[in-house]
Design an enzyme around this catalytic site. Structure first.
Site, short mmCIF file in Angstrom:
data_model
loop_
_atom_site.label_atom_id
_atom_site.label_comp_id
_atom_site.label_asym_id
_atom_site.label_seq_id
_atom_site.Cartn_x
_atom_site.Cartn_y
_atom_site.Cartn_z
N ASP A 9 10.59 4.13 2.68
CA ASP A 9 10.43 2.69 2.88
C ASP A 9 10.82 2.43 4.34
O ASP A 9 11.51 3.23 4.98
CB ASP A 9 11.36 1.96 1.91
CG ASP A 9 11.58 0.52 2.28
OD1 ASP A 9 10.57 -0.18 2.50
OD2 ASP A 9 12.73 0.09 2.40
N ASP A 11 11.58 -1.30 6.01
CA ASP A 11 12.56 -2.38 6.25
C ASP A 11 13.81 -2.21 5.40
O ASP A 11 13.74 -2.21 4.18
CB ASP A 11 11.90 -3.74 5.97
CG ASP A 11 10.80 -4.03 6.97
OD1 ASP A 11 9.66 -4.23 6.56
OD2 ASP A 11 11.09 -4.00 8.18
N GLU A 18 15.67 -6.63 8.70
CA GLU A 18 15.43 -7.93 8.08
C GLU A 18 15.98 -9.11 8.89
O GLU A 18 15.41 -10.21 8.84
CB GLU A 18 15.93 -7.98 6.64
CG GLU A 18 15.08 -7.19 5.65
CD GLU A 18 13.62 -7.65 5.54
OE1 GLU A 18 13.25 -8.73 6.07
OE2 GLU A 18 12.84 -6.89 4.94
N LYS A 84 4.24 -14.90 13.22
CA LYS A 84 5.51 -14.24 12.92
C LYS A 84 5.45 -12.75 13.27
O LYS A 84 6.36 -12.19 13.87
CB LYS A 84 5.85 -14.43 11.43
CG LYS A 84 7.08 -13.71 10.96
CD LYS A 84 6.73 -12.36 10.32
CE LYS A 84 7.98 -11.56 10.01
NZ LYS A 84 7.66 -10.23 9.45
C1 XBP Z 1 10.08 -5.42 3.29
C2 XBP Z 1 9.26 -6.61 3.04
C3 XBP Z 1 8.44 -7.17 4.15
C4 XBP Z 1 9.33 -7.64 5.28
C5 XBP Z 1 8.57 -8.62 6.17
O1 XBP Z 1 9.17 -4.36 3.24
O2 XBP Z 1 9.19 -7.09 1.91
O3 XBP Z 1 7.72 -8.26 3.62
O4 XBP Z 1 10.44 -8.35 4.72
O5 XBP Z 1 7.44 -7.95 6.70
P1 XBP Z 1 9.69 -2.84 2.92
P2 XBP Z 1 6.01 -8.67 6.60
O6 XBP Z 1 11.17 -2.91 2.56
O7 XBP Z 1 8.84 -2.40 1.76
O8 XBP Z 1 9.43 -2.07 4.17
O9 XBP Z 1 6.20 -10.10 7.07
O10 XBP Z 1 5.11 -7.87 7.52
O11 XBP Z 1 5.62 -8.58 5.16
MG MG Z 2 12.96 -2.16 2.17
#
Ligand code: XBP
Ligand code: MG
Length: 266
Positions: A9, A11, A18, A84
């Site tokens: 993963d 983020d 975040e 964004k």
């Molecule tokens: C985390 C998410 C993403 C990010 C924001 O993704 O849910 O939506 O918070 O990015 P992961 P976007 O943990 O699966 O990497 O605005 O591009 O969605």
């Molecule tokens: Mg994540």
């Protein structure tokens, strides 16, 4: 059975991104003069909805506004989210967000052992590219055999689709790969794809339910940042999670089956 790929993963797992996402959302809201400002406490709740566009839409659904205004704002979501993403990818592209401890070490250990690397993320591809390039340089993108992310699948995490897409593109059964996650949505997605899953929570997800995680650690650790009370607590060999330990533990785990087929976005 041997482990042939590690699927990460993005983020919250390979980097604490975040807060950068939250700031980027608020800058886009300001650009569109919406009067919205997601404070950390509110954003922690909003993070339960994966996908930035879906998150904005779920927020609009909570606003005390008339249906005509709700529809007007709904039509603006793709443009707000594109703005964004421009803010976020520029911010991360400047190298402001480092990779979490142990991530590069594990990438290199896995590659050195002939194991492939892959990404399975809900975030937008532009964001993945910006983070990998700014933290790993030109080799960043080349280290990954597969990058599955964003709108490549219709159902985002906690649905298993993005992990199943990564496995499909790797040409692997779940028993031959391991997932790395930071959130309960991500864990449920990886488990739904039948994957042995390592979870390293962070500030935004520390209160999530991680039942079913194969291994739960504060972070991956490395010689410069050893995990306290390890080895001997959750780890068997070092005070950081090595590729060798992952391979030994995941390979000896019982066989794991996946759930329903992927729905690819056309
Ligand atoms: C985390 C998410 C993403 C990010 C924001 O993704 O849910 O939506 O918070 O990015 P992961 P976007 O943990 O699966 O990497 O605005 O591009 O969605
Ligand atoms: Mg994540």
């Amino acid at each position: 059975m041997s482990i042939e790929a590690l699927i990460f993963d993005v983020d919250g797992t390979i980097a604490d991104t975040e807060e950068a996402h939250r700031v980027a959302f608020n800058l886009a809201f300001e650009r569109y003069r919406l009067g919205w400002n997601w404070e950390p406490g509110e954003y922690r709740e909003l993070l339960k909805v994966t996908g930035g566009k879906e998150r904005i839409t779920s927020y609009i659904d909570t606003l005390p506004i008339g249906e005509a205004e709700r529809r007007r704002l709904g039509k603006l979501v793709p443009d707000i989210h594109a703005e964004k993403t421009r803010f976020y990818s520029a911010y991360v592209g400047d190298g402001t967000v480092p990779l979490r401890s142990g991530v590069v070490r594990l990438f290199d250990e896995a590659l050195g052992a002939g194991c492939k690397l892959a990404i399975a993320s809900t975030t937008t591809a532009v964001n993945v590219d910006a983070l990998l390039h700014s933290t790993l340089g030109a080799r960043g993108l080349d280290m990954f055999t597969v990058i599955a992310c964003g709108d490549q699948v219709r159902a985002k995490k906690p649905a298993p689709d993005i992990y199943k897409l990564a496995l499909h593109e790797l040409g692997l059964e779940p028993d031959h790969a391991v997932a790395f996650e930071d959130s309960s949505n991500g864990l449920r997605s990886a488990l739904g794809a039948g994957l042995w899953t390592v979870v390293t929570p962070n500030f935004w997800t520390e209160d999530h339910n991680f039942d079913g995680a194969s291994l739960l650690l504060p972070h991956l650790g490395d010689p410069a940042h050893p995990l306290r009370d390890e080895p001997g607590g959750r780890l068997q060999t070092r005070a950081w999670l090595t590729f060798d330990e992952i391979e030994r533990r995941a390979s000896s785990a019982g066989s794991r089956t996946a759930s329903r087929p992927i729905e690819r976005r056309p």
